[in-house]
Design a protein around this motif. Structure first.
Motif, mmCIF file in Angstrom:
data_model
loop_
_atom_site.group_PDB
_atom_site.id
_atom_site.type_symbol
_atom_site.label_atom_id
_atom_site.label_comp_id
_atom_site.label_asym_id
_atom_site.label_seq_id
_atom_site.Cartn_x
_atom_site.Cartn_y
_atom_site.Cartn_z
ATOM 1 N N MET A 195 0.828 -1.191 0.000
ATOM 2 C CA MET A 195 0.000 0.000 0.000
ATOM 3 C C MET A 195 0.875 1.259 0.000
ATOM 4 N N PHE A 196 1.928 1.258 0.838
ATOM 5 C CA PHE A 196 2.820 2.412 0.898
ATOM 6 C C PHE A 196 3.490 2.649 -0.449
ATOM 7 N N GLU A 197 3.917 1.580 -1.089
ATOM 8 C CA GLU A 197 4.577 1.697 -2.395
ATOM 9 C C GLU A 197 3.625 2.313 -3.424
ATOM 10 N N LEU A 198 2.386 1.921 -3.386
ATOM 11 C CA LEU A 198 1.382 2.476 -4.294
ATOM 12 C C LEU A 198 1.228 3.977 -4.074
ATOM 13 N N LYS A 215 3.414 5.984 -2.665
ATOM 14 C CA LYS A 215 4.677 6.622 -3.016
ATOM 15 C C LYS A 215 4.784 6.857 -4.530
ATOM 16 N N ARG A 216 4.261 5.935 -5.308
ATOM 17 C CA ARG A 216 4.306 6.080 -6.770
ATOM 18 C C ARG A 216 3.219 7.026 -7.286
ATOM 19 N N ALA A 217 2.062 7.006 -6.637
ATOM 20 C CA ALA A 217 0.932 7.793 -7.133
ATOM 21 C C ALA A 217 1.043 9.280 -6.799
ATOM 22 N N MET A 218 1.555 9.620 -5.629
ATOM 23 C CA MET A 218 1.534 11.016 -5.191
ATOM 24 C C MET A 218 2.284 11.966 -6.135
ATOM 25 N N PRO A 219 3.490 11.642 -6.582
ATOM 26 C CA PRO A 219 4.145 12.571 -7.517
ATOM 27 C C PRO A 219 3.360 12.748 -8.819
ATOM 28 N N LYS A 220 2.733 11.677 -9.288
ATOM 29 C CA LYS A 220 1.931 11.768 -10.514
ATOM 30 C C LYS A 220 0.690 12.615 -10.261
#
Length: 128
Positions: A1-4, A6-11
């Motif tokens: 969940m954290f990885e998701l 981490k990847r989504a927030m900058p986008k």
């Protein structure tokens, strides 16, 4: 969940032009009309220093107005400017487009199941 996350927030930030934290602050101001900075901090669950920093930058960009309570200088009231209201509406539309892109190719049934699972997960975390 954290990885998701981490990847989504900058986008998300590139797509909308604003951080999720700042958008939450602005949305709360949009709903509240005017609120004390302390109440705002509690509602968005962001530490005091971060809220102050966000509000200072938002004030400098003309999106919010802060004013001291004339009867008690310990309290600062915050509200959106007219420009701030227009920009919040645009940010929310952009957020909806981002979410639609993320959920592209999900059926309505899958979206509903995902919402149910995430709601239950959030409830379990809050009850811990």
């Amino acid at each position: 969940m954290f990885e998701l996350t981490k990847r989504a927030m900058p986008k998300f930030e590139r797509c909308t032009g604003i951080s999720q934290s700042r958008l939450e602050i602005l949305r709360e101001l949009f709903v509240s009309e005017e609120i004390t900075q302390r109440e705002l901090q509690k509602k968005v669950n962001i530490d005091h220093a971060a809220v102050t920093r966000h509000l200072k930058q938002l004030e400098e960009s003309g999106m919010v107005i802060r004013r001291k309570n004339p009867d008690d200088n310990r309290f600062t009231y915050v509200q959106l400017t007219d420009e701030g209201k227009q920009r919040v509406a645009a940010y929310c539309e952009e957020k909806q487009r981002f979410i639609s892109s993320v959920l592209n190719d999900f059926s309505e049934e899958e979206k509903s199941a995902l919402l149910d699972l995430l709601t239950r997960l959030q409830k379990n975390i809050e009850e811990m």
